[in-house]
Design a protein around this motif. Structure first.
Motif, PDB file in Angstrom:
ATOM      1  N   ARG A   1       0.822  -1.208   0.000  1.00  0.00           N
ATOM      2  CA  ARG A   1       0.000   0.000   0.000  1.00  0.00           C
ATOM      3  C   ARG A   1       0.856   1.258   0.000  1.00  0.00           C
ATOM      4  O   ARG A   1       0.461   2.302  -0.532  1.00  0.00           O
ATOM      5  CB  ARG A   1      -0.939  -0.003   1.203  1.00  0.00           C
ATOM      6  N   ALA A   2       2.066   1.160   0.591  1.00  0.00           N
ATOM      7  CA  ALA A   2       2.949   2.326   0.635  1.00  0.00           C
ATOM      8  C   ALA A   2       3.412   2.738  -0.753  1.00  0.00           C
ATOM      9  O   ALA A   2       3.766   3.905  -0.970  1.00  0.00           O
ATOM     10  CB  ALA A   2       4.152   2.029   1.526  1.00  0.00           C
TER      11      ALA A   2
ATOM     12  N   ARG B   1       1.645   3.216  -3.229  1.00  0.00           N
ATOM     13  CA  ARG B   1       0.684   4.158  -3.798  1.00  0.00           C
ATOM     14  C   ARG B   1       1.009   5.599  -3.423  1.00  0.00           C
ATOM     15  O   ARG B   1       0.535   6.531  -4.085  1.00  0.00           O
ATOM     16  CB  ARG B   1      -0.725   3.811  -3.310  1.00  0.00           C
ATOM     17  N   GLU B   2       1.781   5.768  -2.329  1.00  0.00           N
ATOM     18  CA  GLU B   2       2.142   7.121  -1.915  1.00  0.00           C
ATOM     19  C   GLU B   2       3.083   7.737  -2.954  1.00  0.00           C
ATOM     20  O   GLU B   2       4.184   7.251  -3.185  1.00  0.00           O
ATOM     21  CB  GLU B   2       2.830   7.100  -0.547  1.00  0.00           C
ATOM     22  N   GLY B   3       2.645   8.803  -3.575  1.00  0.00           N
ATOM     23  CA  GLY B   3       3.477   9.499  -4.548  1.00  0.00           C
ATOM     24  C   GLY B   3       3.521   8.874  -5.922  1.00  0.00           C
ATOM     25  O   GLY B   3       4.274   9.347  -6.784  1.00  0.00           O
TER      26      GLY B   3
END
Length: 393
Positions: free
Chosen positions: A40-41, A43-45
């Motif tokens: 899921r991380a 998806r950040e940026g």
């Protein structure tokens, strides 16, 4: 994915509770849940319009002239990257593929955890059966020792029979102690597997019973192609292909718009375009590695699919063999009980020797223990078959 609450104090673990606890609280599942946060991380940026930040350059200093002396100069330059490669969308697809792979791995962790827990659960029930069998044998041996004492008092036998009966009674007591310790050890292993306190007094309930007939082999083989680890391998292959696209687009040069202002006695402004030329660096190494990883993931998926089918066939044959072994031993159970009863009765009436009774009882004990072992092997083989076929309880 929320974790289930631990088993309440005094509540016994039955088969359904074991499955629920394994699916939600086992360590493998809990680690997979946390690991999904890594996916899921990504998806950040992921949707950022460019991989590089704009930059602002400021310069100032004196300029010496022959007629006016020192004069202050000032300049600034603003560069703004414009990514036209489509990388943001490729990174978003890569992040989505990573999330799907993490979910697939979570489902596979739950499948494996349930299989491991049900196998331990069956072993605990098997240990229960062995404990009951040992306690029954100890009670019989205790009765035999009393009979030997009565017969010696009546002058029908000597001290040798009493000593032999006492030794057999001690052996039976030791067998009970070992069986009880094994049962407690397996119970602790089961609790630890379910992420529960292995020293808690939580009991395990249920009876070791013959499992229901499995589905047809062809149906199980078809299900093996959709087993959670096979699907997880497919998701990893898709993730690798998404990474290939990300690396390919990362090799596209990113042009920069330039705006520059300068004060040198006069003030002027310039605008332009800075375009890197992809002569040396085109992200070649990352692109080649990602393509190789994608090929490896495809091969791993096919190998895992073939192994899943092989595991189903092997587990099917073990289950069938264990079922036939249990049926064969069950057919002889009545004769075993009758033989033991007759031998014991004959000794009580003084019609046989103690050694004969002991041989018959040992043979009967071995036959009953073999039947319990066969039943346990059948139940464990069925658990392994369901696990191999990807069946979820």
């Amino acid at each position: 994915m929320a974790f289930a609450q631990p088993v309440a104090q005094g509540q016994a673990l039955d088969r359904e509770a074991v499955i629920d606890q394994a699916r939600r609280r086992s360590w493998g599942v809990r680690v997979a849940v946390v690991r999904s946060g890594e996916a899921r991380a990504l998806r950040e940026g992921a949707s950022m319009p460019a991989r590089e930040n704009p930059s602002l350059q400021l310069r100032s200093g004196p300029r010496w002239t022959s007629d006016r002396g020192a004069l202050p100069d000032f300049s600034f330059a603003l560069t703004w990257p414009i990514d036209l490669s489509g990388s943001p969308r490729a990174r978003e697809r890569h992040a989505d593929a990573a999330a799907e792979a993490a979910e697939a791995e979570l489902r596979n962790s739950a499948r494996v955890a349930i299989g491991e827990a049900l196998d331990l659960y069956a072993r605990v029930l098997g240990a229960d059966e062995m404990l009951r069998l040992s306690e029954s044998r100890a009670a019989l041996d205790e009765g035999l020792a009393r009979v030997a004492g009565v017969r010696r008092a009546a002058g029908a036998t000597g001290d040798a029979d009493v000593a032999m009966a006492s030794a057999v009674r001690a052996e039976a007591s030791a067998r009970v102690l070992r069986a009880r310790a094994e049962r407690e050890a397996l119970r602790s292993e089961l609790l630890a597997t379910l992420s529960l306190d292995p020293q808690s007094p939580t009991e395990v309930s249920g009876t070791l019973a013959p499992p229901a007939p499995p589905a047809a082999l062809d149906e199980l083989l078809a299900r093996a192609d959709r087993r959670s680890d096979v699907l997880s391998a497919g998701a990893l292959a898709q993730l690798a292909r998404a990474d290939v696209e990300v690396q390919r687009r990362a090799g596209t040069p990113v042009p920069r718009l330039l705006l520059q202002g300068i004060r040198e006695n006069e003030v002027f402004v310039q605008a332009g375009l800075d375009l890197p030329l992809p002569i040396y660096q085109r992200n070649q190494t990352a692109r080649a590695v990602s393509a190789a990883v994608a090929a490896t993931r495809d091969a791993q998926r096919e190998a895992l699919r073939a192994r899943a089918r092989a595991e189903v066939v092997a587990a099917w044959r073990r289950s069938e063999g264990a079922a036939r072994a249990f049926e064969a031993l069950s057919m002889a159970l009545g004769a075993v009980d009758e033989t033991e009863h007759l031998a014991t009765r004959a000794y009580e009436l003084g019609r046989s020797e103690l050694a004969t009774v002991l041989v018959v009882r040992r043979t009967a004990m071995d036959a009953r223990a073999a039947r319990v072992d066969a039943l346990l092997a059948w139940v464990r083989a069925r658990v392994a078959l369901d696990l191999a076929a990807g069946l979820e309880p």
